[in-house]
Design a protein around this motif. Structure first.
Motif, PDB file in Angstrom:
ATOM      1  N   ASN A  87      39.131  46.082  43.104  1.00  0.00           N
ATOM      2  CA  ASN A  87      38.887  45.778  44.546  1.00  0.00           C
ATOM      3  C   ASN A  87      39.272  44.336  44.155  1.00  0.00           C
ATOM      4  O   ASN A  87      38.122  43.534  43.505  1.00  0.00           O
ATOM      5  N   ARG A  88      40.462  44.268  44.156  1.00  0.00           N
ATOM      6  CA  ARG A  88      41.617  42.807  44.585  1.00  0.00           C
ATOM      7  C   ARG A  88      42.326  43.054  45.809  1.00  0.00           C
ATOM      8  O   ARG A  88      42.736  43.754  46.270  1.00  0.00           O
ATOM      9  N   LEU A  89      42.700  41.432  45.918  1.00  0.00           N
ATOM     10  CA  LEU A  89      43.598  41.067  46.832  1.00  0.00           C
ATOM     11  C   LEU A  89      45.001  41.107  46.017  1.00  0.00           C
ATOM     12  O   LEU A  89      45.257  40.404  46.381  1.00  0.00           O
ATOM     13  N   GLN A  90      46.044  42.656  46.401  1.00  0.00           N
ATOM     14  CA  GLN A  90      47.010  42.613  45.322  1.00  0.00           C
ATOM     15  C   GLN A  90      48.006  41.687  45.787  1.00  0.00           C
ATOM     16  O   GLN A  90      49.164  41.046  45.339  1.00  0.00           O
ATOM     17  N   ASP A  91      47.873  42.103  47.311  1.00  0.00           N
ATOM     18  CA  ASP A  91      49.147  41.037  47.640  1.00  0.00           C
ATOM     19  C   ASP A  91      49.033  40.184  47.471  1.00  0.00           C
ATOM     20  O   ASP A  91      50.412  38.882  47.373  1.00  0.00           O
ATOM     21  N   THR A  92      48.194  38.929  47.960  1.00  0.00           N
ATOM     22  CA  THR A  92      47.747  37.642  47.031  1.00  0.00           C
ATOM     23  C   THR A  92      48.059  37.554  45.464  1.00  0.00           C
ATOM     24  O   THR A  92      48.399  36.628  45.064  1.00  0.00           O
ATOM     25  N   LEU A  93      47.850  38.044  44.879  1.00  0.00           N
ATOM     26  CA  LEU A  93      47.865  37.731  43.512  1.00  0.00           C
ATOM     27  C   LEU A  93      49.280  37.938  43.311  1.00  0.00           C
ATOM     28  O   LEU A  93      49.296  37.919  42.379  1.00  0.00           O
ATOM     29  N   ASP A  94      50.688  38.856  43.721  1.00  0.00           N
ATOM     30  CA  ASP A  94      52.149  39.142  43.636  1.00  0.00           C
ATOM     31  C   ASP A  94      52.920  37.741  43.962  1.00  0.00           C
ATOM     32  O   ASP A  94      53.540  37.602  42.880  1.00  0.00           O
ATOM     33  N   ILE A  95      51.894  37.404  44.893  1.00  0.00           N
ATOM     34  CA  ILE A  95      52.543  36.019  44.702  1.00  0.00           C
ATOM     35  C   ILE A  95      52.726  34.923  44.010  1.00  0.00           C
ATOM     36  O   ILE A  95      53.610  34.143  43.791  1.00  0.00           O
ATOM     37  N   TYR A  96      51.617  34.985  43.092  1.00  0.00           N
ATOM     38  CA  TYR A  96      51.388  33.958  41.886  1.00  0.00           C
ATOM     39  C   TYR A  96      52.086  34.287  41.284  1.00  0.00           C
ATOM     40  O   TYR A  96      50.883  34.206  40.018  1.00  0.00           O
ATOM     41  N   LYS A  97      52.254  35.745  40.861  1.00  0.00           N
ATOM     42  CA  LYS A  97      51.880  36.841  39.048  1.00  0.00           C
ATOM     43  C   LYS A  97      53.290  35.760  38.285  1.00  0.00           C
ATOM     44  O   LYS A  97      53.035  36.540  36.848  1.00  0.00           O
ATOM     45  N   ASN A  98      54.208  35.079  38.563  1.00  0.00           N
ATOM     46  CA  ASN A  98      54.381  33.847  37.684  1.00  0.00           C
ATOM     47  C   ASN A  98      53.979  32.805  36.998  1.00  0.00           C
ATOM     48  O   ASN A  98      54.472  32.248  35.926  1.00  0.00           O
ATOM     49  N   ASN A  99      52.551  32.419  38.079  1.00  0.00           N
ATOM     50  CA  ASN A  99      51.827  31.659  37.436  1.00  0.00           C
ATOM     51  C   ASN A  99      50.552  31.502  36.873  1.00  0.00           C
ATOM     52  O   ASN A  99      49.911  30.893  36.762  1.00  0.00           O
ATOM     53  N   ILE A 100      49.808  33.017  36.884  1.00  0.00           N
ATOM     54  CA  ILE A 100      48.495  32.836  36.235  1.00  0.00           C
ATOM     55  C   ILE A 100      48.671  34.202  35.914  1.00  0.00           C
ATOM     56  O   ILE A 100      49.793  34.628  35.619  1.00  0.00           O
ATOM     57  N   THR A 101      47.491  34.324  34.673  1.00  0.00           N
ATOM     58  CA  THR A 101      47.239  35.712  34.493  1.00  0.00           C
ATOM     59  C   THR A 101      46.234  36.132  35.247  1.00  0.00           C
ATOM     60  O   THR A 101      45.284  35.862  35.115  1.00  0.00           O
ATOM     61  N   ILE A 102      46.683  37.970  34.766  1.00  0.00           N
ATOM     62  CA  ILE A 102      45.536  38.697  34.933  1.00  0.00           C
ATOM     63  C   ILE A 102      44.314  39.654  34.222  1.00  0.00           C
ATOM     64  O   ILE A 102      45.101  39.636  33.370  1.00  0.00           O
ATOM     65  N   SER A 103      43.363  39.425  34.030  1.00  0.00           N
ATOM     66  CA  SER A 103      42.744  40.535  33.241  1.00  0.00           C
ATOM     67  C   SER A 103      42.219  41.951  34.218  1.00  0.00           C
ATOM     68  O   SER A 103      41.098  40.964  35.492  1.00  0.00           O
ATOM     69  N   ASP A 104      42.254  42.610  33.287  1.00  0.00           N
ATOM     70  CA  ASP A 104      40.888  43.669  34.606  1.00  0.00           C
ATOM     71  C   ASP A 104      40.028  44.211  33.506  1.00  0.00           C
ATOM     72  O   ASP A 104      39.803  44.211  31.965  1.00  0.00           O
ATOM     73  N   LYS A 105      38.273  44.113  34.119  1.00  0.00           N
ATOM     74  CA  LYS A 105      37.302  44.143  33.678  1.00  0.00           C
ATOM     75  C   LYS A 105      37.119  45.648  34.385  1.00  0.00           C
ATOM     76  O   LYS A 105      36.497  45.361  34.896  1.00  0.00           O
ATOM     77  N   GLN A 106      36.865  46.919  32.883  1.00  0.00           N
ATOM     78  CA  GLN A 106      36.133  47.896  33.764  1.00  0.00           C
ATOM     79  C   GLN A 106      34.972  47.838  33.373  1.00  0.00           C
ATOM     80  O   GLN A 106      33.931  47.511  32.493  1.00  0.00           O
ATOM     81  N   LEU A 107      33.562  47.445  34.084  1.00  0.00           N
ATOM     82  CA  LEU A 107      32.005  47.368  34.207  1.00  0.00           C
ATOM     83  C   LEU A 107      31.298  47.956  35.166  1.00  0.00           C
ATOM     84  O   LEU A 107      32.520  49.053  36.245  1.00  0.00           O
ATOM     85  N   LYS A 108      30.147  48.813  34.582  1.00  0.00           N
ATOM     86  CA  LYS A 108      29.413  49.824  35.751  1.00  0.00           C
ATOM     87  C   LYS A 108      29.019  48.836  36.349  1.00  0.00           C
ATOM     88  O   LYS A 108      28.873  49.909  37.526  1.00  0.00           O
ATOM     89  N   ASN A 109      28.712  48.233  36.577  1.00  0.00           N
ATOM     90  CA  ASN A 109      28.119  46.918  37.809  1.00  0.00           C
ATOM     91  C   ASN A 109      29.171  45.903  37.831  1.00  0.00           C
ATOM     92  O   ASN A 109      29.465  44.966  37.324  1.00  0.00           O
ATOM     93  N   PRO A 110      29.923  46.072  38.726  1.00  0.00           N
ATOM     94  CA  PRO A 110      31.317  44.773  39.193  1.00  0.00           C
ATOM     95  C   PRO A 110      30.551  43.409  39.738  1.00  0.00           C
ATOM     96  O   PRO A 110      31.449  42.118  39.373  1.00  0.00           O
ATOM     97  N   ARG A 111      29.282  43.449  40.031  1.00  0.00           N
ATOM     98  CA  ARG A 111      28.502  42.248  39.860  1.00  0.00           C
ATOM     99  C   ARG A 111      28.669  41.697  39.331  1.00  0.00           C
ATOM    100  O   ARG A 111      28.257  39.867  38.985  1.00  0.00           O
ATOM    101  N   GLU A 112      28.518  42.309  37.475  1.00  0.00           N
ATOM    102  CA  GLU A 112      28.959  41.585  36.504  1.00  0.00           C
ATOM    103  C   GLU A 112      30.197  40.384  36.146  1.00  0.00           C
ATOM    104  O   GLU A 112      29.937  40.244  34.813  1.00  0.00           O
ATOM    105  N   LEU A 113      31.134  40.936  36.387  1.00  0.00           N
ATOM    106  CA  LEU A 113      32.647  40.006  36.364  1.00  0.00           C
ATOM    107  C   LEU A 113      32.230  38.461  36.432  1.00  0.00           C
ATOM    108  O   LEU A 113      33.061  38.537  35.534  1.00  0.00           O
TER     109      LEU A 113
END
Length: 294
Positions: A87-113
């Protein structure tokens, strides 16, 4: 100066308002475009705050690139975005792929992100001078924002936390700005802190005089701590609930539980402020009564 920034990012459109009782923009139906713009502005604003060693000029006449040294203190910002991988805005994140680090967290409750993002920021040792948590629709328009944070933390001996005022632009008639984090009910905020007007004051860089309050609404969707403060927090049990929901707990109670939280007194609100890039409070302009400020 080095700044480590961590941002929890989540977006999933809901068609049923009952699934979003708090009105979070990340769950708002039909908000994909607005949310994409807010996220892009958030990241772009951070990148714009950086100060590097050199500036260069395209010399068209000589067909060359000219370099010269910048005189300001360098400011390096490392941006780390946390998502659930889905659940993320992939197209927007792709614009900045060379300037940011992305980490994915697998959570039972996404509200805890937000809590996972907060934990990473605090619990991982870093050489950064400042550690900054921010929600993904916050825009910093003040190029001295982190200089002011560093100045405040140093002058309070790393014993206090400074929050900015959040605002939304109105631009209708005579109204310019809505500062959105006004006073909370005393019976609520007094469970966490003892608000105090004009609790401190100082002059930033010898010119900008400003007073600070122990905030009666410490929330701003952000928090900033020094490396020394993070080392203290690292040895403590960080709260996972207690201030509204997980989102607000991560952004506010993380520091409110352990440090006095201040904001610039309201007459000095522009000294430290951030824009709420996906407005949620503007409809209240038409539904709540208006009155002169006390």
């Amino acid at each position: 100066m080095r700044v480590q920034v961590c941002i929890p990012h989540y977006f999933r459109e809901h068609t049923d308002p009952g699934d979003n009782p708090n009105g979070y923009g990340s769950l708002r139906s039909g908000a994909k475009l607005q949310r994409s713009i807010a996220l892009a502005r958030c990241i772009t604003a951070l990148l714009d705050l950086q100060r590097k060693q050199e500036t260069c000029l395209l010399n068209i006449n000589q067909k060359s690139i000219e370099h010269w040294q910048n005189k300001e203190e360098q400011l390096e910002i490392s941006i780390h975005v946390f998502t659930d991988g889905i659940n993320r805005l992939q197209d927007t994140l792709d614009i900045y792929k060379n300037n940011i680090t992305i980490s994915d967290k697998q959570l039972k409750n996404p509200r805890e992100l937000p809590l996972e993002c907060r934990d990473y920021l605090i619990k991982n040792e870093t050489d950064a001078d400042l550690l900054f948590y921010m929600e993904d629709d916050i825009i910093i328009n003040d190029r001295l924002f982190f200089d002011k944070q560093k100045w405040f933390i140093h002058n309070t001996s790393h014993n206090c936390s400074l929050m900015p005022h959040r605002y939304e632009r109105i631009d209708q008639g005579s109204l310019e700005t809505l500062i959105v984090d006004g006073s909370l009910r005393p019976d609520f905020i007094n469970r966490f802190t003892n608000p105090q007007k004009n609790a401190a004051n100082g002059q930033f860089r010898g010119s900008d005089f400003v007073c600070f309050d122990i905030a009666d609404n410490p929330h701003s969707g952000t928090f900033c701590v020094s490396r020394d403060q993070a080392e203290k927090l690292r040895d403590l049990s960080l709260p996972r609930e207690g201030f509204v929901g997980p989102l607000e707990t991560a952004a506010t109670l993380t520091v409110l539980k352990f440090f006095p939280v201040m904001k610039p007194s309201i007459q000095y609100w522009k000294f430290l402020s951030v824009e709420h890039g996906h407005p949620s409070f503007l409809p209240l302009i038409k539904t709540l009564p208006h009155q002169a400020a006390s």
